[in-house]
Design a protein around this motif. Sequence first.
Motif, PDB file in Angstrom:
ATOM      1  N   GLU A  18       7.132  -7.505  11.647  1.00  0.00           N
ATOM      2  CA  GLU A  18       8.005  -8.387  12.438  1.00  0.00           C
ATOM      3  C   GLU A  18       9.327  -8.472  11.699  1.00  0.00           C
ATOM      4  O   GLU A  18       9.354  -8.594  10.470  1.00  0.00           O
ATOM      5  N   MET A  19      10.410  -8.416  12.458  1.00  0.00           N
ATOM      6  CA  MET A  19      11.725  -8.501  11.825  1.00  0.00           C
ATOM      7  C   MET A  19      11.934  -9.897  11.225  1.00  0.00           C
ATOM      8  O   MET A  19      12.440 -10.054  10.123  1.00  0.00           O
ATOM      9  N   GLU A  20      11.456 -10.893  11.966  1.00  0.00           N
ATOM     10  CA  GLU A  20      11.756 -12.274  11.621  1.00  0.00           C
ATOM     11  C   GLU A  20      11.225 -12.668  10.251  1.00  0.00           C
ATOM     12  O   GLU A  20      11.959 -13.133   9.388  1.00  0.00           O
ATOM     13  N   ASP A  21       9.923 -12.413  10.047  1.00  0.00           N
ATOM     14  CA  ASP A  21       9.337 -12.874   8.781  1.00  0.00           C
ATOM     15  C   ASP A  21       8.751 -11.736   7.944  1.00  0.00           C
ATOM     16  O   ASP A  21       8.028 -11.989   6.991  1.00  0.00           O
ATOM     17  N   ASN A  22       9.041 -10.470   8.372  1.00  0.00           N
ATOM     18  CA  ASN A  22       8.580  -9.322   7.586  1.00  0.00           C
ATOM     19  C   ASN A  22       7.057  -9.216   7.520  1.00  0.00           C
ATOM     20  O   ASN A  22       6.505  -8.543   6.662  1.00  0.00           O
ATOM     21  N   ASP A  23       6.407  -9.896   8.448  1.00  0.00           N
ATOM     22  CA  ASP A  23       4.944  -9.910   8.466  1.00  0.00           C
ATOM     23  C   ASP A  23       4.405  -8.579   9.011  1.00  0.00           C
ATOM     24  O   ASP A  23       4.882  -8.068  10.018  1.00  0.00           O
ATOM     25  N   ILE A  24       3.399  -8.009   8.304  1.00  0.00           N
ATOM     26  CA  ILE A  24       2.797  -6.759   8.797  1.00  0.00           C
ATOM     27  C   ILE A  24       1.772  -7.155   9.859  1.00  0.00           C
ATOM     28  O   ILE A  24       0.712  -7.682   9.552  1.00  0.00           O
ATOM     29  N   TYR A  25       2.116  -6.902  11.094  1.00  0.00           N
ATOM     30  CA  TYR A  25       1.231  -7.370  12.170  1.00  0.00           C
ATOM     31  C   TYR A  25       0.371  -6.253  12.751  1.00  0.00           C
ATOM     32  O   TYR A  25      -0.645  -6.493  13.369  1.00  0.00           O
ATOM     33  N   TRP A  71      -2.042  -0.879  -0.709  1.00  0.00           N
ATOM     34  CA  TRP A  71      -0.656  -1.253  -0.384  1.00  0.00           C
ATOM     35  C   TRP A  71      -0.613  -2.667   0.191  1.00  0.00           C
ATOM     36  O   TRP A  71       0.209  -3.486  -0.183  1.00  0.00           O
ATOM     37  N   LEU A  72      -1.555  -2.927   1.128  1.00  0.00           N
ATOM     38  CA  LEU A  72      -1.598  -4.250   1.756  1.00  0.00           C
ATOM     39  C   LEU A  72      -1.874  -5.324   0.702  1.00  0.00           C
ATOM     40  O   LEU A  72      -1.253  -6.390   0.687  1.00  0.00           O
ATOM     41  N   LYS A  73      -2.803  -4.988  -0.199  1.00  0.00           N
ATOM     42  CA  LYS A  73      -3.212  -5.951  -1.225  1.00  0.00           C
ATOM     43  C   LYS A  73      -2.014  -6.323  -2.092  1.00  0.00           C
ATOM     44  O   LYS A  73      -1.748  -7.498  -2.358  1.00  0.00           O
ATOM     45  N   GLU A  74      -1.295  -5.286  -2.475  1.00  0.00           N
ATOM     46  CA  GLU A  74      -0.138  -5.478  -3.333  1.00  0.00           C
ATOM     47  C   GLU A  74       0.935  -6.316  -2.642  1.00  0.00           C
ATOM     48  O   GLU A  74       1.512  -7.230  -3.188  1.00  0.00           O
ATOM     49  N   ARG A  75       1.145  -5.974  -1.315  1.00  0.00           N
ATOM     50  CA  ARG A  75       2.230  -6.606  -0.583  1.00  0.00           C
ATOM     51  C   ARG A  75       1.873  -8.015  -0.128  1.00  0.00           C
ATOM     52  O   ARG A  75       2.637  -8.960  -0.311  1.00  0.00           O
ATOM     53  N   VAL A  76       0.680  -8.130   0.446  1.00  0.00           N
ATOM     54  CA  VAL A  76       0.319  -9.430   1.007  1.00  0.00           C
ATOM     55  C   VAL A  76      -0.447 -10.258  -0.018  1.00  0.00           C
ATOM     56  O   VAL A  76      -0.501 -11.473   0.071  1.00  0.00           O
ATOM     57  N   GLY A  77      -1.025  -9.541  -0.950  1.00  0.00           N
ATOM     58  CA  GLY A  77      -1.673 -10.202  -2.061  1.00  0.00           C
ATOM     59  C   GLY A  77      -3.046 -10.752  -1.749  1.00  0.00           C
ATOM     60  O   GLY A  77      -3.410 -11.821  -2.217  1.00  0.00           O
ATOM     61  N   LYS A  78      -3.779 -10.036  -0.901  1.00  0.00           N
ATOM     62  CA  LYS A  78      -5.156 -10.515  -0.670  1.00  0.00           C
ATOM     63  C   LYS A  78      -6.164  -9.603  -1.353  1.00  0.00           C
ATOM     64  O   LYS A  78      -5.901  -8.448  -1.593  1.00  0.00           O
ATOM     65  N   LYS A 121      -3.418  -5.611  13.909  1.00  0.00           N
ATOM     66  CA  LYS A 121      -3.598  -4.855  15.154  1.00  0.00           C
ATOM     67  C   LYS A 121      -3.526  -3.357  14.853  1.00  0.00           C
ATOM     68  O   LYS A 121      -3.135  -2.957  13.758  1.00  0.00           O
ATOM     69  N   MET A 122      -3.836  -2.569  15.852  1.00  0.00           N
ATOM     70  CA  MET A 122      -3.801  -1.113  15.663  1.00  0.00           C
ATOM     71  C   MET A 122      -3.086  -0.468  16.856  1.00  0.00           C
ATOM     72  O   MET A 122      -3.390  -0.779  18.008  1.00  0.00           O
ATOM     73  N   ALA A 123      -2.091   0.389  16.553  1.00  0.00           N
ATOM     74  CA  ALA A 123      -1.415   1.140  17.616  1.00  0.00           C
ATOM     75  C   ALA A 123      -1.907   2.593  17.569  1.00  0.00           C
ATOM     76  O   ALA A 123      -1.923   3.217  16.507  1.00  0.00           O
TER      77      ALA A 123
END
Length: 741
Positions: A512-519, A734-741, A577-579
């Motif tokens: 998302e542009m607004e909050d940089n959230d990986i959706y 990558w997700l873990k590093e970025r989102v930290g879960k 989600k998945m595209a």
Amino acid sequence: MSDEPFVFADESEESSTTTAEAWEILIVDDDQDVHDATIFALKDIVILDRKLQFSHAHSAEEAINYLKHHSQTAVILLDAVMETDQAGLEAVRIIREELQMEDVRIILRTGQPGHVPELETITRYDINDYKTKSELTRSKLLTTITTAIRSWEQLRRVQNSRIGLEKIVEASNQFIAARGLHTFAEGVISQMAGLFNLEPEGIVCASGILPGEEGPVFTKDGDGELYVIAAAGNYSSMINKNVVSLNDSRIVDSIRTSIDRQTTILGPDSLTVFFRENSGRVYATYIASPKPLKQVDQYLLEVFCTNISLCASNIELVNRLKSQAWEDQVLHIPNMTALMEEIDRRSAGPCKEEELLLFVDIASFSQINDLLGHDYGDEILRSLVNKLKELFQNRIYISRISADLFGLVGSREIFTGEVLEELKTMEIETSEGTRNLTLSIGVTRLCKKDLPASSHLHNAFFSLKKAKERGDVIYYNEDIGKQIREQIQTLHDLREALYSEQIFLAYQPQAEMEDNDIYSLEALLRWRKPDGTMIPPDRFIPLAEQSGLIVKLGEWVLKQALTDLKEIHEAGYPDMKMAVNVSVIQLQHPDYIRVLDQIIEESGIPPGQLELEITESVSILSLEHVLKLLGEIRDRGISIAIDDFGTGYSSLSTIDRWPVNRIKIDKSFIQTMDQHGGRIVDMVIPLGEQLSMKILAEGVETEEQLEKLKDLHCSEIQGFLLSKPLPLKELLLWLKERVGK
Ligand code: C2E
Ligand code: MG
Ligand code: MG
């Protein structure tokens, strides 16, 4: 048809006993008195309508020598004891075993009652009767000879039938092999002559047939006239003429009568055989005979007539099959088999002028067919063929290779560059009015003597493929051949790779542009060959689309992407989600929705977490079809994105009616944002907003691009700036590093 299998032309003319041959009887005895007495007793006797004709031998040796040259001998009256006691019996053995005369009837006579041969000998040598000379009174002799003659005649008939049937079977084989009616009819004359021991002198006439330039032409009902379709001997010059021009009333009458009465006619000096084929067409074969044919075996003649009727019906069948094998059944022009033959024929002779083979394909013909129906499709094809014929005035060879693909052959002088350029668009007339067709044209030269027809077809096909890609007339050259062969190899390898480790998915995050959230993540196909080389999707996906392999490949992608999404959810990103990219070829498949439902259900992923990326190429389907299909997808809660927006031909006005959630602006515009691409981006973002669609910018690589898109209120981004597409394991890290879960 007459009840009788055949009739005699004129019974009264026949004088049976005078014309029939006599029965041949051989008297063998060393006593001249016996000869004389026998002649005396049997003189002027008529048995079964024929007289007796006697020959004489005075020793066993003389008898054998005589028989060697008289195979028609019906009965032998043989003295048992002559040169030696056993001379008679020895003669019987030689007659049966060495001369192989199995039919001749033998009546053994002896003066001495004591010389009775053993019963075993009598049966072994098929001796008809054994009588002492004194026993044979005139009347007894007569009865004995009559019985013997009757028995000989029956044996002969069976034997003749056997030979005749063998000849008929052989004739049938030849008839089946016969190509065309002419050859068949000629065969009938020669086979009839062979069967009945006649000279091959005669004619075959047929109804419902007219003489054509290249042989007989069938007419639908016939005009009552009879034409000669084959002739032999004195009648050879009659071929293809009306039978009345024969100027021989006896022959014409015989043929007419045979056809009118639908029966075979035995005349005093001719045989006219009638036969018909299944279609109802009738034939009469007249064959001259120097002697009356009363002895013609009726049974054989009947079998012969039935048989040739069957064979005649086969000819039409074979002709029909032949035409089906060489002709396109819809357009009635040569088909691919015929084209190959034509190419071989043309390239066999010296190459006088340069000849070209063109493959011509109608653009979007399948859509025309789908939208407007097959009848209209056929009409278009017919119209195109007529137009081509008219344009080239039969100076070119036109064949149909498959649905909307034509093979044209003609000289280079006819198919000049300008002519081919003009051929690319063709105006044709249909019942619905004038229509413009766009034709793709691939060309190859035929003057390459060493190439078989199939290679020429390949080359023309390769050029056509290129022509379709480039929208231009393409001449075959080695490079094209090489490229296409590589593509074919790639496709072959892809089939092999399909269910192996070589094919896998990489996931590219969308934010998302607004909050940089990986959706969401986009699933992208990857192919790593066993030697480690990566084949980019742009190289193999179009091939998979062309071959239809994309349907299976697409199913695999969806299944794999949803399985992996489940793992991602479980790893702590339950809203992800998945595209998934979907080709128009998949959407066209009648089972698409059913398979989609099944895969989603098996995965356990809520449909709301799936997005399907379609491209503008979907607009090749009818609007009605697109709306129905996309409607069904949206009804399930699945979202839809238009991929690579701006690269296709559709405009926002087309797409605004599609139930779409997101527009993905193609990366080429993002990367040229500071040049012409900027205008598109400037325009699309506000329009998308108006249509309540989200706008995702693809291929964002730099901070500047990001800033600019932010200013323009672009809603989402995807690109190397965020991350390259990553295999599952790397993505999770990558997700873990970025989102930290
Ligand atoms: P696409 O759907 O538009 O996918 C985006 C393409 O842009 C991907 O190329 C991706 O690697 C590339 N990309 C992403 N970010 C950047 C960037 O910042 N800069 C540049 N230069 N490129 C970027 P990829 O993976 O090579 O895929 C090419 C195309 O192949 C896809 O374009 C899609 O049309 C097709 N494709 C890939 N996977 C599938 C699939 O599973 N099914 C179908 N039908 N098509 C697929
Ligand atoms: Mg995509
Ligand atoms: Mg794209």
